[in-house]
Write a protein that holds these residues in place. Structure first.
Motif, PDB file in Angstrom:
ATOM      1  N   PHE A  12       0.807  -1.222   0.000  1.00 47.19           N
ATOM      2  CA  PHE A  12       0.000   0.000   0.000  1.00 47.19           C
ATOM      3  C   PHE A  12       0.842   1.275   0.000  1.00 47.19           C
ATOM      4  N   GLN A  13       2.096   1.173   0.427  1.00 48.14           N
ATOM      5  CA  GLN A  13       2.923   2.376   0.584  1.00 48.14           C
ATOM      6  C   GLN A  13       3.010   3.225  -0.682  1.00 48.14           C
ATOM      7  N   PRO A  14       3.354   2.659  -1.855  1.00 42.03           N
ATOM      8  CA  PRO A  14       3.429   3.498  -3.063  1.00 42.03           C
ATOM      9  C   PRO A  14       2.100   4.155  -3.408  1.00 42.03           C
ATOM     10  N   LEU A  15       1.006   3.409  -3.244  1.00 39.25           N
ATOM     11  CA  LEU A  15      -0.319   3.931  -3.564  1.00 39.25           C
ATOM     12  C   LEU A  15      -0.664   5.118  -2.666  1.00 39.25           C
ATOM     13  N   ILE A  16      -0.386   4.973  -1.381  1.00 42.96           N
ATOM     14  CA  ILE A  16      -0.672   6.049  -0.438  1.00 42.96           C
ATOM     15  C   ILE A  16       0.225   7.252  -0.707  1.00 42.96           C
ATOM     16  N   ASP A 194       2.129  -0.848  -8.245  1.00 43.13           N
ATOM     17  CA  ASP A 194       0.861  -1.197  -7.598  1.00 43.13           C
ATOM     18  C   ASP A 194       0.784  -2.707  -7.461  1.00 43.13           C
ATOM     19  N   ASN A 195       1.133  -3.197  -6.258  1.00 45.86           N
ATOM     20  CA  ASN A 195       1.156  -4.642  -5.997  1.00 45.86           C
ATOM     21  C   ASN A 195       0.059  -5.070  -5.024  1.00 45.86           C
ATOM     22  N   GLU A 199      -0.923  -8.927  -3.653  1.00 50.90           N
ATOM     23  CA  GLU A 199      -0.768  -9.320  -2.244  1.00 50.90           C
ATOM     24  C   GLU A 199      -2.088  -9.799  -1.650  1.00 50.90           C
ATOM     25  N   ILE A 200      -3.177  -9.176  -2.069  1.00 57.35           N
ATOM     26  CA  ILE A 200      -4.493  -9.635  -1.608  1.00 57.35           C
ATOM     27  C   ILE A 200      -4.735 -11.066  -2.084  1.00 57.35           C
ATOM     28  N   THR A 201      -4.421 -11.322  -3.344  1.00 59.10           N
ATOM     29  CA  THR A 201      -4.585 -12.676  -3.906  1.00 59.10           C
ATOM     30  C   THR A 201      -3.704 -13.685  -3.171  1.00 59.10           C
ATOM     31  N   LYS A 202      -2.465 -13.280  -2.867  1.00 58.95           N
ATOM     32  CA  LYS A 202      -1.544 -14.159  -2.142  1.00 58.95           C
ATOM     33  C   LYS A 202      -2.094 -14.485  -0.756  1.00 58.95           C
ATOM     34  N   THR A 203      -2.651 -13.477  -0.088  1.00 57.67           N
ATOM     35  CA  THR A 203      -3.192 -13.692   1.255  1.00 57.67           C
ATOM     36  C   THR A 203      -4.416 -14.574   1.191  1.00 57.67           C
TER      37      THR A 203
END
Length: 209
Positions: A12-16, A194-195, A199-203
């Motif tokens: 989320f860091q880059p997006l924020i 934007d990953n 990451e949501i899919t991985k979780t």
């Protein structure tokens, strides 16, 4: 859960960061155009930031109260720059100001003094969205940013995985940036910045395993 949470926070860091930079820059450009002054942050300390309408009498106490938040934040930024022995310029003041300053431009009093300029930064604001809705969204994203920064739970609650919040916030931030410029999110994806979805899919894979 902790590792998954850390990975999502990192994603989320880059997006924020893009959200904050794009918001402040677009507001700066729009307000500079409104005043015809690229140094408005410095020059408007004694302008709309000190407008008489920002002072009122509290009915319950009878005391006079002045909302000088914007002016104080600019002065604090100027003081920080001088402490670093750097010249005070609008660009440097912008870099020092926090997200709360820009969020405050959507509060009723400041928004009125700026004649609605803060909402002109959006190219495609959905029907039914205005100052109030934008103000609330920015506040929600500020809370998300603080949760990411302080390693608070994003994807679990009571020791159970729950991705509802991160999914909702991803859509909210992505939509917000898209309303400003529809090219931002596709460009971030193209540049591998934007990953979040990955990451949501991985979780979700961990949850379902």
């Amino acid at each position: 859960m902790y590792y998954a949470n850390a990975r999502l926070a990192r994603a989320f860091q880059p997006l924020i960061s893009f959200f904050e930079v794009v918001l402040r820059n677009q507001l700066h450009y729009a307000i500079a155009k409104h005043f015809g002054d690229v140094q408005w942050l410095i020059n408007q300390k004694n302008g709309f930031m000190s407008a008489p309408s920002l002072t009122h009498i509290v009915k319950k106490t009878g005391k006079t109260r002045t909302n000088d938040f914007l002016k104080k934040e600019v002065e604090k930024s100027e003081k920080t720059l001088l402490g670093k022995r750097r010249n005070v310029t609008a660009g440097r003041v912008i870099a020092e100001l926090n997200l709360g300053f820009w969020n405050s431009l959507y509060e009723t009093h400041h928004y009125a003094l700026l004649q609605g300029v803060p909402c002109t930064i959006f190219r495609g604001l959905p029907t039914g969205y205005g100052r109030k809705e934008i103000n609330a969204i920015i506040q929600d994203i500020r809370i998300m940013r603080n949760r990411v920064s302080h390693n608070e739970p994003l994807c679990f609650d009571n020791r159970q995985f729950d991705l509802t919040y991160v999914k909702q916030m991803y859509v909210l931030i992505s939509d917000f940036l898209t309303w400003i410029n529809p090219n931002i999110i596709p460009t971030m994806a193209q540049e591998a910045l934007d990953n979040v979805q990955a990451e949501i899919t991985k979780t979700e894979g961990i949850i379902n395993s």
